[in-house]
Design a protein around this motif. Structure first.
Motif: not given
Length: 595
Positions: A1-4, A24-25, A49-52
């Motif tokens: 699992m990835s995190t946004a 999948g975030f 990890v993503a920052v959106v």
């Protein structure tokens, strides 16, 4: 699992949160930079990890390209940035600086993703920014801009763009017009059912091996089935790459499989044709081995030329300018792509000839076509090299030295001899010529003397960096010399089984050389020095084969070739598999060679 981490106030009616979850975030909300720092610290270190920006408006596929591509440690698009574990420390530092500078103000989340991307660039972390083309990715600042962005999204068919971009931008005529128009839909079908590119690649290999088995029956029905299965194997071969691009399923293992299975399929099919011909009373093993040698040497020419010139300065020439001018006329582009006999055209020709003619005719056509293509491409590259006068880098020279595959004997000669014989290419040409004359002399012990001279010149050729205009020809010259020696001596043995054993030995050594190429392409360096020493280098193997041919009987020589083939194959395969499945192997996707 990835995190946004979604920064700022959520926009009513926005599908952004759902889009991120579909990719999948696990989505977390951050009101300000301080919240973003806290949430980032809670994400496990081994996760992406993503920052959106919560105001983001764009296509789902734009988010997929910008946030999920596994080939890049960091990637960004307007309003979003994503990092892999390797870049987490740099992102953490950047978010901490933003949190400290903002004093906890919510306004600090505006353009936060862009500031973080700039901070990573400044910190030495390469940030990939994908080409979006007609796809939309924007961060509107007011309701009017948001409506305009949403209208722009609705105009462009996201799925059509995704399907179109799944196909390679540059490919052969047969592949472009006869395979890709429907193979892309097979790729989408596979993606929707959870199939991976590696599974499709494996299916393509299995299909080709079954085709080789059908050809080995030696019957007309078997040849027809072999031709049809070879074409279907090629369809799957196109599908696996399109599936990888469609779903961004790039992997280290996939790079290795994609890079090696094409050659394994083609050369196994050659062996199947030779076995089928033998069942009909026609011995074409020499033709099959000659076809494999010619095709492998063609690839080494491609690899060496590209490695020598991809980072060269003054990288222009009148020949290249003429080529660019010809490209402006559409029909010349396709004509020039067809006459080099790329994999699509080549496999189509092999399949049709297998079904309707004989293996001997198939190999004759293949040898003539590949010889013409090799002459055309090599002549063009020689003209470019002579006229462009490029200055090559140390990295390019090292890559060529690695591709040359000099072993311990050549290295010993280079250290022991003081006299320098001349320019690398001329020295290599002289040694290869002496070896060729010795093989043609008919004197039993002459090839050993020729191989000794060849060993000395191999060491001398790499005494200085390969930075000359035509020094990129040294590796393919060595490949032709080594493989040709095995072919000639096996043919002279005139005993059943010698040429098939030689075919196996050349296949094992060629695998080692392909493995070297793809390691260099992945910026992982050449295979370890111990491996090159263990299998003797090209000059050591050449000398060994000449000695075995001279001191053994024909039957014993056949057994020796078989044992040598098995030994080399085991050593190089075990090391190659160990490397490509290791965590340190490069996560790349190879687009394949046009030939």
């Amino acid at each position: 699992m990835s995190t946004a981490i979604l920064t700022g106030q959520p926009v009513p009616g926005s599908s952004l949160e759902g889009d991120l979850r579909s990719l999948g975030f696990d989505v977390r909300l951050a009101a300000d930079a301080g919240d973003a720092e806290t949430l980032l610290a809670a994400v496990p270190a081994n996760q992406r990890v993503a920052v959106v920006d919560a105001r983001f408006v764009g296509h789902l596929h734009a988010l997929r390209l910008g946030l999920t591509d596994p080939r890049f440690v960091a990637s960004a698009l307007p309003g979003a940035i994503s990092v892999q574990p390797e870049a987490r420390q740099a992102l953490t530092r950047a978010v901490a600086r933003e949190s400290s500078a903002s004093g906890g103000l919510a306004v600090a989340t505006e353009n936060l993703a862009e500031r973080l991307a700039a901070a990573l660039d400044a910190d030495g972390v390469p940030v990939h920014r994908p080409e979006l083309g007609t796809l939309v990715a924007a961060v509107p600042s007011d309701p009017q801009e948001r409506n305009e962005a949403r209208q722009a999204v609705s105009v462009v068919d996201d799925e059509a763009v995704r399907l179109r971009s799944a196909v390679k931008a540059r490919d052969g005529f047969f592949t472009t017009y006869c395979i890709s128009p429907y193979s892309r839909y097979i790729a989408r079908w596979c993606a929707r059912r959870g199939l991976t590119p590696n599974q499709v690649t494996t299916a393509s290999l299995v299909t080709a091996l079954i085709a080789a088995g059908c050809a080995a029956t030696g019957t007309r029905a078997g040849f027809v089935a072999a031709g049809l299965l070879l074409l279907f194997s090629f369809v799957l071969d196109c599908t696996d790459g399109q599936l990888a691009r469609y779903s961004l399923q790039y992997s280290t293992l996939g790079a290795w499989l994609d890079a090696t299975f094409d050659r394994a399929k083609e050369y196994a099919y050659y062996a199947g044709l030779a076995l089928g011909a033998a069942r009909g009373g026609d011995d074409v093993w020499a033709l099959a081995l000659g076809a494999m040698i010619l095709q492998t040497c063609r690839h080494v020419v491609d690899f060496s030329f590209n490695e020598a010139n991809h980072d060269a300065t003054a990288n222009t020439s009148p020949t290249a300018a003429l080529s660019d001018k010809l490209d402006s006329a559409g029909w010349t582009v396709w004509l020039r792509r067809m006459i080099v006999l790329p994999i699509g055209e080549r496999w189509a020709m092999i399949a049709v000839l297998t079904a309707f003619t004989t293996p001997r005719i198939t190999f004759y056509a293949l040898l003539i076509g590949c010889a013409f293509a090799a002459t055309y491409t090599t002549a063009g590259r020689v003209l470019r090299s002579v006229t462009r006068k490029a200055k090559r880098t140390d990295r390019a020279a090292q890559a060529l030295a690695d591709l040359a595959d000099n072993g311990p004997l050549a290295s010993l000669v280079a250290r022991a001899t003081r006299a320098r014989l001349g320019a690398p290419l001329l020295v290599a040409l002289a040694g290869t010529a002496v070896l060729a004359v010795s093989l043609a002399s008919g004197v039993t012990w002459a090839p050993i003397a020729g191989a000794v001279v060849y060993t000395v010149t191999a060491g001398q050729a790499l005494y200085r960096p390969l930075k000359g205009a035509l020094d990129w020809l040294v590796p393919p010259l060595f490949r032709a010399a080594e493989y040709g020696t095995v072919l000639v001596l096996a043919a002279k043995a005139e005993v059943n089984g010698a040429l098939p054993a030689a075919f196996g030995l050349v296949a094992a050594v060629a695998y080692h050389h392909y493995d070297t190429v793809y390691r260099i392409r992945g910026d992982a360096g050449a295979p370890p020095a111990w491996l090159v020493r263990a299998i003797g280098g090209h000059e050591g193997r050449t000398l060994l084969v000449t000695v075995l041919a001279a001191v053994l009987t024909a039957s014993q020589f056949k057994v020796a070739l078989t044992v040598l083939a098995v030994a080399v194959a085991l050593v190089v395969l075990v090391e190659s598999i160990r490397f490509w499945v290791s965590s340190g192997a490069p996560a790349v996707h190879d687009e394949g060679e046009p030939a």
